[in-house]
Write an enzyme that holds these catalytic residues in place. Structure first.
Site, PDB file in Angstrom:
ATOM      1  N   GLY A  98       0.826  -1.214   0.000  1.00  0.00           N
ATOM      2  CA  GLY A  98       0.000   0.000   0.000  1.00  0.00           C
ATOM      3  C   GLY A  98       0.857   1.260   0.000  1.00  0.00           C
ATOM      4  NE  ARG A 159      -1.769  -4.795  -0.620  1.00  0.00           N
ATOM      5  CZ  ARG A 159      -1.205  -4.213   0.423  1.00  0.00           C
ATOM      6  NH1 ARG A 159      -0.125  -4.711   0.971  1.00  0.00           N
ATOM      7  NH2 ARG A 159      -1.751  -3.117   0.930  1.00  0.00           N
ATOM      8  CG  ASP A 190       3.462  -9.728   3.766  1.00  0.00           C
ATOM      9  OD1 ASP A 190       3.912 -10.630   4.498  1.00  0.00           O
ATOM     10  OD2 ASP A 190       2.255  -9.426   3.733  1.00  0.00           O
ATOM     11  CE  LYS A 216       4.763   0.098   2.285  1.00  0.00           C
ATOM     12  NZ  LYS A 216       3.684  -0.586   1.550  1.00  0.00           N
ATOM     13  CB  THR A 217       3.423  -0.270   6.428  1.00  0.00           C
ATOM     14  OG1 THR A 217       2.028  -0.442   6.703  1.00  0.00           O
ATOM     15  CG2 THR A 217       4.197  -0.669   7.665  1.00  0.00           C
ATOM     16  CG  ASP A 219      -1.004  -1.114   8.396  1.00  0.00           C
ATOM     17  OD1 ASP A 219      -1.613  -0.119   7.970  1.00  0.00           O
ATOM     18  OD2 ASP A 219      -1.224  -2.266   7.993  1.00  0.00           O
TER      19      ASP A 219
HETATM   20  P1  FBP Z   1       1.070  -2.006   3.588  1.00  0.00           P
HETATM   21  O1  FBP Z   1       1.336  -2.804   4.802  1.00  0.00           O
HETATM   22  O2  FBP Z   1       1.406  -2.687   2.322  1.00  0.00           O
HETATM   23  O3  FBP Z   1       1.732  -0.655   3.667  1.00  0.00           O
HETATM   24  O4  FBP Z   1      -0.473  -1.711   3.490  1.00  0.00           O
HETATM   25  C1  FBP Z   1      -1.189  -1.250   4.556  1.00  0.00           C
HETATM   26  C2  FBP Z   1      -2.637  -1.063   4.246  1.00  0.00           C
HETATM   27  O5  FBP Z   1      -2.909   0.274   4.038  1.00  0.00           O
HETATM   28  C3  FBP Z   1      -3.468  -1.667   5.375  1.00  0.00           C
HETATM   29  O6  FBP Z   1      -3.659  -0.767   6.394  1.00  0.00           O
HETATM   30  C4  FBP Z   1      -4.695  -2.141   4.665  1.00  0.00           C
HETATM   31  O7  FBP Z   1      -5.278  -3.259   5.279  1.00  0.00           O
HETATM   32  C5  FBP Z   1      -4.180  -2.554   3.347  1.00  0.00           C
HETATM   33  O8  FBP Z   1      -3.054  -1.766   3.091  1.00  0.00           O
HETATM   34  C6  FBP Z   1      -5.189  -2.370   2.249  1.00  0.00           C
HETATM   35  O9  FBP Z   1      -4.628  -2.794   1.067  1.00  0.00           O
HETATM   36  P2  FBP Z   1      -5.238  -2.689  -0.366  1.00  0.00           P
HETATM   37  O10 FBP Z   1      -4.508  -1.584  -1.037  1.00  0.00           O
HETATM   38  O11 FBP Z   1      -4.878  -3.982  -0.979  1.00  0.00           O
HETATM   39  O12 FBP Z   1      -6.693  -2.409  -0.253  1.00  0.00           O
END
Ligand code: FBP
Length: 599
Positions: A98, A159, A190, A216-217, A219
């Site tokens: 993300g 992803r 991941d 990065k994230t 979260d």
């Molecule tokens: P990352 O861990 O890849 O940074 O993504 C975090 C996130 O924003 C989560 O908070 C959320 O569950 C997920 O991505 C949503 O992903 P998608 O873009 O596949 O809807």
């Protein structure tokens, strides 16, 4: 120029604010500055700190080459003139997973540290682009035009999990065809797991290519305690959500008619929710890690919320804000058991299940393979939730929690619970354990009030915003650090910054020190461990100390919009300041005197 023309000219990332923000100088840590005050790559020296994962012996068997090269020793950046002499290196970078605010500053940091004597290549659309070999040369000018702006759109992202022998072969081909000396992977747990495996694979194949991860994230779960208190993007996302939740708390107290139930992103960890709660002080906040620890059922979670709503109602307060972390369902133990059982059966009977035409057929096939409580729970869930649990997994085997409407599920269940309380007041009010003390008049009043709710999901809007000053500086240093690591031929490390309150200490963490064994899709896999809310941390303790007060009366605070100028603009997230034991509301300040515009 008339106003019509002026407004038209703001198209394409040229809003008035974007124009101003683009001009903001990016601070540079002294380890990346030469004596002439210009950006230079840093060198990395060994420290006395080590990062050893759980099950180190087994991990050593999976990553023998990487461990043989660097072991578990944490490296630290030091200013050097030596690395600046390296030239002719080709470094490729990709975004994975993300978006998170600050990605473009990572690119700017890389471009600045590599300089004109080396080449920066962009990989389009994430690890998938790496496998396909979709690369292009990045020119410094286009990166500089994106500095301090949000999004991942310059490169794109995806992803893709690199796991098959064929994918690894293709990565090797991309590296060899493009003569890549360094690969920088910007991602979460991941994606950095991908980085660890690619580093090992390339080393085994005797290919001289450094692989470096960048944390990065939004979260915040790609973190490593005192070595890396937080990943980039968390600060921006939580400041955006805190502004919006702060506004909702104000709305709730003004209109006095709604409970705003807000689901906040964070697919596993509740760190975002905890930070936003500390910033805004809402009436009710759920923290998934605590719910798992207390082994609470879905019914108990609903009871907890309904009880606070009732106690507030008895005091005449019929409004408030409720924060729910996105990953909640996976932390409710009975739901977690159900998901684990589903994952196992889905992987065991993958072929049989994929051949079945409808969700109903799949569910009927699955039910007899589940334990009785899980089968019962699955059958009791709304059909769309059942469908998501059965069908939807991302490439890494995760349930797509952002698509589960937990906020709506909870509202439905809370509403039902309150109606039960109205119908059977004798079971819920009076003296005795778990009962609520209220006189008959209060009970009659309680029966008259209707629960009005608004549900919100705050997620995507926090991922691609313009970075805060904190994230802008953080990501630029991460880019500088990753580029320096490649130029000094290090591989299998993650660039990290710690001690933000002291201007930042630039580290390189061995990726293998972060890896652990986890069950994915019913099988054991080696992955980077997520950093969850620690229930013994100062930030969680502060929340626990205050939550009853915030439930009993309106105590909300509204931190307001992101500040790009002024004294609060560089503030570090509260959970970082609290958990790292910073003495005050700290700022990530590298010192005005060292601020220089990127070259
Ligand atoms: P990352 O861990 O890849 O940074 O993504 C975090 C996130 O924003 C989560 O908070 C959320 O569950 C997920 O991505 C949503 O992903 P998608 O873009 O596949 O809807």
């Amino acid at each position: 120029m008339d106003l019509f023309s002026k407004v038209s000219r703001t198209a394409g990332k040229h809003s008035l604010l974007e124009e101003e923000i683009r001009k903001l100088p990016v601070p540079v840590s002294s380890v990346f500055l030469g004596k002439d005050g210009k950006i230079r790559p840093a060198d990395f020296r060994q420290t006395d700190m080590t990062l050893v994962c759980k099950g180190h012996d087994r991990i050593s068997q999976v990553f023998p080459k990487t461990i043989a090269k660097g072991g578990s020793i944490v490296l630290e950046a030091v200013a050097s003139e030596k690395a600046a002499t390296v030239s002719g290196k080709r470094v490729a970078v990709l975004f994975s997973g993300g978006p998170a605010a600050g990605g473009h500053n990572v690119l700017a940091g890389l471009a600045a540290v590599l300089g004109k004597q080396n080449t920066l290549m962009g990989i389009r659309r994430g690890p998938g682009g790496l496998v396909k070999g979709d690369l292009f040369e990045i020119d410094a000018q286009s990166v500089n035009s994106l500095i301090n702006l949000g999004g991942f759109d310059f490169l794109g992202t995806d992803r893709t999990k690199i796991k098959t022998a064929e994918q690894f072969e293709k990565v090797k081909k991309t590296v060899l065809d493009n003569k890549i000396d360094g690969l920088v992977i910007v991602g979460g747990d991941d994606s950095n797991t991908n980085a660890a495996f690619i580093a090992e694979y390339l080393a085994k194949e005797n290919i001289d290519c450094s692989v470096i991860g960048i944390p990065k994230t939004i979260d915040g779960d790609m973190a490593a305690g005192r070595y890396l208190p937080i990943s980039f993007g968390f600060d921006t996302a939580t400041k955006i959500y805190s502004e919006m939740v702060g506004n909702l708390t104000q709305d709730a107290a003004s209109a006095v008619k709604y409970y705003h139930l807000v689901k906040l992103m964070g697919r596993t960890a509740s760190k975002i929710t905890l930070e936003v709660a500390l910033q805004t002080k809402p009436a009710i906040t759920l923290i998934s890690e605590e719910i798992a620890e207390k082994n609470m059922s879905l019914g108990q979670v609903v009871d907890y919320i309904a009880r606070i709503i009732t106690l507030r109602r008895l005091k005449g307060i019929n409004h408030g804000v409720i924060l729910v972390p996105e990953g909640l369902v996976e932390f409710i133990p009975e739901m977690a058991r159900l998901i684990a059982e589903l994952n196992k059966v889905l992987s065991e009977y993958e072929k049989d299940i994929s051949d079945l035409p409808s969700v109903e057929n799949k569910r009927e096939f699955l039910l007899p393979h589940l334990t009785a409580p899980s089968a019962q729970l699955l059958a009791s869930l709304p059909p769309d939730l059942q469908e998501m649990l059965i069908l939807d997994r991302d490439d890494h085997g995760n349930v797509k929690v952002s698509q589960i409407e937990t906020e709506k599920l909870l509202i439905e269940k809370i509403r039902y619970r309150l109606s039960e309380m109205k119908r059977h007041t004798e079971n819920f009010f009076g003296k005795g354990e778990g009962k609520i003390e209220a006189d008959p008049v209060q009970i009659e009043d309680f029966k008259k009030v209707v629960l009005s709710t608004q549900s919100h999901f705050m997620g995507y809007e926090g991922r691609s915003s313009k970075p805060t000053r904190f994230d802008a500086a953080f990501t630029f240093q991460l880019g500088l650090a990753a580029g320096s690591l490649v130029l000094s031929a290090k591989t299998g490390y993650m660039a990290a910054i710690t001690d933000f309150h002291k201007g930042g200490r630039v580290l390189a963490l061995p990726l293998t020190g972060l890896v652990t064994a986890e069950m994915r899709k019913g099988k054991e896999e080696f992955v980077i461990e997520k950093s969850l809310v620690d229930l013994s941390s100062p930030s969680f303790k502060l929340f626990v100390q205050n939550r009853d007060k915030w439930a009993n009366e309106d105590c909300f605070s509204s931190p307001g919009a992101i500040q790009y100028w002024g004294p609060t603009s560089k503030q570090v997230p509260l959970i970082v300041a609290l958990d790292q034991d910073y003495p005050d509301f700290a700022c990530f300040d590298l010192g005005e005197d060292k601020q220089i515009a990127p070259q």
